[in-house]
Design a protein around this motif. Structure first.
Motif, PDB file in Angstrom:
ATOM      1  N   ASN A   5       0.823  -1.211   0.000  1.00 24.30           N
ATOM      2  CA  ASN A   5       0.000   0.000   0.000  1.00 24.30           C
ATOM      3  C   ASN A   5       0.856   1.261   0.000  1.00 24.30           C
ATOM      4  O   ASN A   5       0.536   2.240  -0.672  1.00 24.30           O
ATOM      5  CB  ASN A   5      -0.957   0.013   1.189  1.00 24.30           C
ATOM      6  CG  ASN A   5      -2.107  -0.954   1.009  1.00 24.30           C
ATOM      7  OD1 ASN A   5      -2.443  -1.327  -0.114  1.00 24.30           O
ATOM      8  ND2 ASN A   5      -2.700  -1.375   2.110  1.00 24.30           N
ATOM      9  N   GLN A   6       1.934   1.241   0.770  1.00 22.56           N
ATOM     10  CA  GLN A   6       2.840   2.385   0.801  1.00 22.56           C
ATOM     11  C   GLN A   6       3.521   2.566  -0.557  1.00 22.56           C
ATOM     12  O   GLN A   6       3.659   3.692  -1.042  1.00 22.56           O
ATOM     13  CB  GLN A   6       3.884   2.221   1.907  1.00 22.56           C
ATOM     14  CG  GLN A   6       3.315   2.326   3.294  1.00 22.56           C
ATOM     15  CD  GLN A   6       4.291   1.886   4.374  1.00 22.56           C
ATOM     16  OE1 GLN A   6       5.103   0.979   4.170  1.00 22.56           O
ATOM     17  NE2 GLN A   6       4.215   2.528   5.533  1.00 22.56           N
ATOM     18  N   LEU A   7       3.930   1.466  -1.171  1.00 21.81           N
ATOM     19  CA  LEU A   7       4.553   1.518  -2.492  1.00 21.81           C
ATOM     20  C   LEU A   7       3.580   2.078  -3.523  1.00 21.81           C
ATOM     21  O   LEU A   7       3.949   2.911  -4.364  1.00 21.81           O
ATOM     22  CB  LEU A   7       5.035   0.126  -2.903  1.00 21.81           C
ATOM     23  CG  LEU A   7       5.761   0.019  -4.230  1.00 21.81           C
ATOM     24  CD1 LEU A   7       7.018   0.874  -4.231  1.00 21.81           C
ATOM     25  CD2 LEU A   7       6.110  -1.434  -4.525  1.00 21.81           C
ATOM     26  N   LYS A   8       2.328   1.669  -3.428  1.00 19.99           N
ATOM     27  CA  LYS A   8       1.300   2.181  -4.338  1.00 19.99           C
ATOM     28  C   LYS A   8       1.135   3.693  -4.168  1.00 19.99           C
ATOM     29  O   LYS A   8       1.072   4.435  -5.146  1.00 19.99           O
ATOM     30  CB  LYS A   8      -0.034   1.469  -4.070  1.00 19.99           C
ATOM     31  CG  LYS A   8      -1.166   1.904  -4.970  1.00 19.99           C
ATOM     32  CD  LYS A   8      -2.450   1.151  -4.642  1.00 19.99           C
ATOM     33  CE  LYS A   8      -3.598   1.685  -5.475  1.00 19.99           C
ATOM     34  NZ  LYS A   8      -4.870   1.054  -5.129  1.00 19.99           N
ATOM     35  N   SER A  74      14.819   1.621  -4.525  1.00 18.37           N
ATOM     36  CA  SER A  74      14.992   1.804  -5.972  1.00 18.37           C
ATOM     37  C   SER A  74      13.690   1.541  -6.710  1.00 18.37           C
ATOM     38  O   SER A  74      13.365   2.233  -7.676  1.00 18.37           O
ATOM     39  CB  SER A  74      16.078   0.866  -6.505  1.00 18.37           C
ATOM     40  OG  SER A  74      17.323   1.229  -5.993  1.00 18.37           O
ATOM     41  N   LYS A  75      12.953   0.555  -6.251  1.00 17.64           N
ATOM     42  CA  LYS A  75      11.663   0.206  -6.863  1.00 17.64           C
ATOM     43  C   LYS A  75      10.639   1.332  -6.669  1.00 17.64           C
ATOM     44  O   LYS A  75       9.859   1.639  -7.555  1.00 17.64           O
ATOM     45  CB  LYS A  75      11.152  -1.095  -6.255  1.00 17.64           C
ATOM     46  CG  LYS A  75       9.965  -1.692  -6.939  1.00 17.64           C
ATOM     47  CD  LYS A  75       9.625  -3.038  -6.303  1.00 17.64           C
ATOM     48  CE  LYS A  75       8.437  -3.686  -6.976  1.00 17.64           C
ATOM     49  NZ  LYS A  75       8.092  -4.981  -6.392  1.00 17.64           N
ATOM     50  N   ALA A  76      10.665   1.961  -5.499  1.00 12.39           N
ATOM     51  CA  ALA A  76       9.702   3.011  -5.174  1.00 12.39           C
ATOM     52  C   ALA A  76      10.082   4.354  -5.781  1.00 12.39           C
ATOM     53  O   ALA A  76       9.222   5.150  -6.146  1.00 12.39           O
ATOM     54  CB  ALA A  76       9.580   3.152  -3.665  1.00 12.39           C
ATOM     55  N   SER A  77      11.362   4.620  -5.898  1.00 13.27           N
ATOM     56  CA  SER A  77      11.853   5.932  -6.305  1.00 13.27           C
ATOM     57  C   SER A  77      11.774   6.140  -7.813  1.00 13.27           C
ATOM     58  O   SER A  77      11.852   5.195  -8.591  1.00 13.27           O
ATOM     59  CB  SER A  77      13.302   6.090  -5.850  1.00 13.27           C
ATOM     60  OG  SER A  77      13.835   7.312  -6.286  1.00 13.27           O
ATOM     61  N   THR A  78      11.648   7.397  -8.210  1.00 13.27           N
ATOM     62  CA  THR A  78      11.716   7.743  -9.628  1.00 13.27           C
ATOM     63  C   THR A  78      13.143   8.104 -10.016  1.00 13.27           C
ATOM     64  O   THR A  78      13.427   8.322 -11.188  1.00 13.27           O
ATOM     65  CB  THR A  78      10.793   8.934  -9.961  1.00 13.27           C
ATOM     66  OG1 THR A  78      11.219  10.078  -9.218  1.00 13.27           O
ATOM     67  CG2 THR A  78       9.348   8.618  -9.639  1.00 13.27           C
ATOM     68  N   LEU A  79      14.043   8.181  -9.039  1.00 14.78           N
ATOM     69  CA  LEU A  79      15.444   8.495  -9.307  1.00 14.78           C
ATOM     70  C   LEU A  79      16.186   7.252  -9.789  1.00 14.78           C
ATOM     71  O   LEU A  79      15.873   6.139  -9.382  1.00 14.78           O
ATOM     72  CB  LEU A  79      16.132   9.021  -8.047  1.00 14.78           C
ATOM     73  CG  LEU A  79      15.617  10.321  -7.448  1.00 14.78           C
ATOM     74  CD1 LEU A  79      16.363  10.618  -6.158  1.00 14.78           C
ATOM     75  CD2 LEU A  79      15.771  11.460  -8.422  1.00 14.78           C
ATOM     76  N   VAL A  80      17.187   7.459 -10.635  1.00 19.79           N
ATOM     77  CA  VAL A  80      18.002   6.353 -11.115  1.00 19.79           C
ATOM     78  C   VAL A  80      19.017   5.946 -10.053  1.00 19.79           C
ATOM     79  O   VAL A  80      19.282   4.773  -9.843  1.00 19.79           O
ATOM     80  CB  VAL A  80      18.725   6.747 -12.430  1.00 19.79           C
ATOM     81  CG1 VAL A  80      19.661   5.652 -12.885  1.00 19.79           C
ATOM     82  CG2 VAL A  80      17.711   7.079 -13.507  1.00 19.79           C
ATOM     83  N   SER A  81      19.578   6.942  -9.371  1.00 21.39           N
ATOM     84  CA  SER A  81      20.552   6.654  -8.317  1.00 21.39           C
ATOM     85  C   SER A  81      20.223   7.493  -7.089  1.00 21.39           C
ATOM     86  O   SER A  81      19.248   8.233  -7.082  1.00 21.39           O
ATOM     87  CB  SER A  81      21.966   6.967  -8.812  1.00 21.39           C
ATOM     88  OG  SER A  81      22.075   8.343  -9.102  1.00 21.39           O
TER      89      SER A  81
END
Length: 160
Positions: A5-8, A74-81
């Motif tokens: 749910n948090q990831l969503k 990494s899965k949650a973020s929109t950043l590459v690094s």
């Protein structure tokens, strides 16, 4: 660990309609989260790696932090690094200030990265308020927040 749910929610906050619906936005990356912790903004949730938590224990004392592995971040973020931490923050109520010092007015800045850079430059020059037109990029877009390099915590943005 970041729940489903948090990831969503984190993924939804990448879209403007959900940022408006929940009145929240996403702050990503070590530098931006550290700037956030040193501000008066209202933090809802913080998700961080063990290394980030261990190196910033004093700043994190007054916040609830969820430990997350780097793969989840990494899965949650929109950043590459630079996925050491991310936070969900309440969008502040920003009203047009009385004219006291400089206010920057922007019209039609459509690229979120450019808006973030302008916010960062305004902070450098001591401008604490920016007014944007309705056709400008959203000041709470993840790309805008990332481009500010922490200046979002010191510069208020109103969209009229």
């Amino acid at each position: 660990m970041i729940s489903k749910n948090q990831l969503k929610l984190i993924r939804q906050l990448g879209q403007k309609k959900y940022r408006k619906q929940y009145n929240q936005y996403l702050v990503q990356g070590e530098k931006n989260v550290l700037e956030l912790l040193d501000s008066s903004l209202s933090v809802v949730d913080i998700f961080a790696s063990e290394a980030f938590i261990n190196s910033n224990k004093t700043l994190l004392q007054s916040h609830t932090v969820t430990l997350a592995d780097e793969a989840s971040l990494s899965k949650a973020s929109t950043l590459v690094s630079n996925n050491a931490a991310l936070a969900i923050v309440t969008i502040p109520e920003v009203e047009l200030p009385a004219v006291d010092g400089l206010i920057l007015a922007l019209d039609g800045v459509s690229d979120p990265g450019n808006l973030g850079t302008i916010i960062r430059v305004a902070d450098w020059y001591g401008i604490t308020h920016i007014v944007t037109s309705n056709d400008s990029a959203d000041a709470y877009n993840p790309k805008t927040i990332s481009a500010t390099m922490g200046s979002f915590a010191r510069v208020a943005v109103s969209q009229v």
